[in-house]
Design an enzyme around this catalytic site. Sequence first.
Site, PDB file in Angstrom:
ATOM      1  N   GLY A 220       0.779  -1.253   0.043  1.00  0.00           N
ATOM      2  CA  GLY A 220       0.171  -0.151   0.080  1.00  0.00           C
ATOM      3  C   GLY A 220       0.741   1.362   0.064  1.00  0.00           C
ATOM      4  CD  GLU A 262       2.430  -8.951   1.033  1.00  0.00           C
ATOM      5  OE1 GLU A 262       2.570 -10.295   1.193  1.00  0.00           O
ATOM      6  OE2 GLU A 262       1.319  -8.366   0.629  1.00  0.00           O
ATOM      7  N   GLY A 264       3.888  -2.670  -4.460  1.00  0.00           N
ATOM      8  CA  GLY A 264       3.770  -3.044  -5.761  1.00  0.00           C
ATOM      9  C   GLY A 264       3.670  -1.551  -6.428  1.00  0.00           C
ATOM     10  NE  ARG A 265      -0.503   2.719  -5.510  1.00  0.00           N
ATOM     11  CZ  ARG A 265      -1.851   2.792  -5.897  1.00  0.00           C
ATOM     12  NH1 ARG A 265      -2.220   3.645  -6.963  1.00  0.00           N
ATOM     13  NH2 ARG A 265      -2.827   2.005  -5.254  1.00  0.00           N
ATOM     14  NE  ARG A 301      -5.223   3.539 -10.000  1.00  0.00           N
ATOM     15  CZ  ARG A 301      -4.793   4.925  -9.468  1.00  0.00           C
ATOM     16  NH1 ARG A 301      -4.322   5.764 -10.447  1.00  0.00           N
ATOM     17  NH2 ARG A 301      -4.900   5.324  -8.285  1.00  0.00           N
ATOM     18  CE1 TYR A 305      -8.526   2.413  -8.212  1.00  0.00           C
ATOM     19  CE2 TYR A 305     -10.448   2.035  -7.053  1.00  0.00           C
ATOM     20  CZ  TYR A 305      -9.523   1.596  -7.716  1.00  0.00           C
ATOM     21  OH  TYR A 305      -9.239   0.219  -7.758  1.00  0.00           O
ATOM     22  CB  CYS A 328     -19.886   4.654 -25.713  1.00  0.00           C
ATOM     23  SG  CYS A 328     -19.586   4.799 -27.730  1.00  0.00           S
ATOM     24  CD  GLU A 329     -19.710   3.856 -20.026  1.00  0.00           C
ATOM     25  OE1 GLU A 329     -20.191   4.708 -19.292  1.00  0.00           O
ATOM     26  OE2 GLU A 329     -20.035   2.781 -20.292  1.00  0.00           O
ATOM     27  CE1 TYR A 357      -3.147  -2.729  -8.418  1.00  0.00           C
ATOM     28  CE2 TYR A 357      -1.734  -0.655  -7.986  1.00  0.00           C
ATOM     29  CZ  TYR A 357      -2.106  -2.158  -7.477  1.00  0.00           C
ATOM     30  OH  TYR A 357      -1.768  -2.434  -6.351  1.00  0.00           O
TER      31      TYR A 357
END
Length: 400
Positions: A220, A262, A264-265, A301, A305, A328-329, A357
């Site tokens: 995290g 751990e 990651g990002r 993302r 978010y 189309c959003e 991600y």
Amino acid sequence: MSLAEIARRFGTPAYVVDEDAVRLRCRDYRAALPASTVAYAGKAFLTQAMASWVAEEGLSLDVCSGGELALARSVGFPLDRIIFHGNAKTPAELREAVGVGRVVIDNVAEIHRLAALVPVGQRQDVYLRVTPGVEAGAHAAIRTGSEGQKFGIPLAELSDAVARVLSQPELRLAGLHCHIGSQITSVSPFEAAARVMVDQLAMVRDRYATVLPELDLGGGHGVAYLDDEHGLDLGQFAAAVPKVVAERCRALRLPVPRLVFEPGRAIVAAAGVTLYRVISVKRQGGRTFVAVDGGMSDNPRPALYGARYAVSVPGRSGAPVTIVGRHCEAGDVIAEGVPAGDARPGDLVVVRVTGAYHHAMGSSYNLTCRPPVVAVSGGAARLIVRREEPSELLRREVGR
């Protein structure tokens, strides 16, 4: 090779990842935490090349699906350095997980299911994932350490879970695990979680006369996406969290466990950029919309978010524009307020800090093919994941 040259050679949209930057960040973590195990969180970004870089740099790897485990196996990643996660592991995934370094048990039902799969005469090392009651993270969807989330075993139920694992001769309880959230930029939540988790180690010792040798405090670790932001300070983290663990262990007369982290990002995010081409420029309602040849299929993302990115259109400036995707959003917005009022079709658009991600969460929404991944090292660029083609999407169809 410049980004413009990469775009010409490999086309757009495309993910570009700096191999040298990834390797350097792996070394930074190993140097900062030399007495701990650093396991790269593969869910952030995982390709065969990335798994190989991580292995070569001496990190462990955490995976959270059968597919991620299969990819790790495909490059010969050492099984004893793999941690298998997942809050709802399928029977097939549990079978495949037997033999990896650690399986993180997320619920009591997994205890008996996993034990039944371990071959006679063997033992599987496991962690129990604990919900420590510490909430942290930039968005509610990525806060995973508080009760009311789908992850882990509540503190009130941990003792029973420990007893269940200890009753299974096929399993060895190697330690406890927690993960409090993602994109955390302050050390204090990790310190709070560490104190709670050491207390649980003491509970296991006191009730079951068992000293657990490992404590996995998850990942995290946050990064800076914009120029005015800051990520988690690795030096500060490395100085503070192991110290908190040691002090709490000393107070409880408990041996200090080997710590596992751990990230990651924090390993890969800043090493990546995404390249697009401008397709159209539209001015309406007092706003200027610059539409590109990608969007929420390769970067969900912002829609999920509200994530923000530093975006530039090299060679362009002027009034702020909104960079939008091709889907189309109405929510397919990549960035707002980008100073590129004079942007034109064909211009290159660069989105920074997209190493994590993006490829991992990419989709074929609207049957849009997924972009390639280009690795850069020593000034040379090479393809490590090829561009998806429409024929590959159609190949999955079975007809009418």
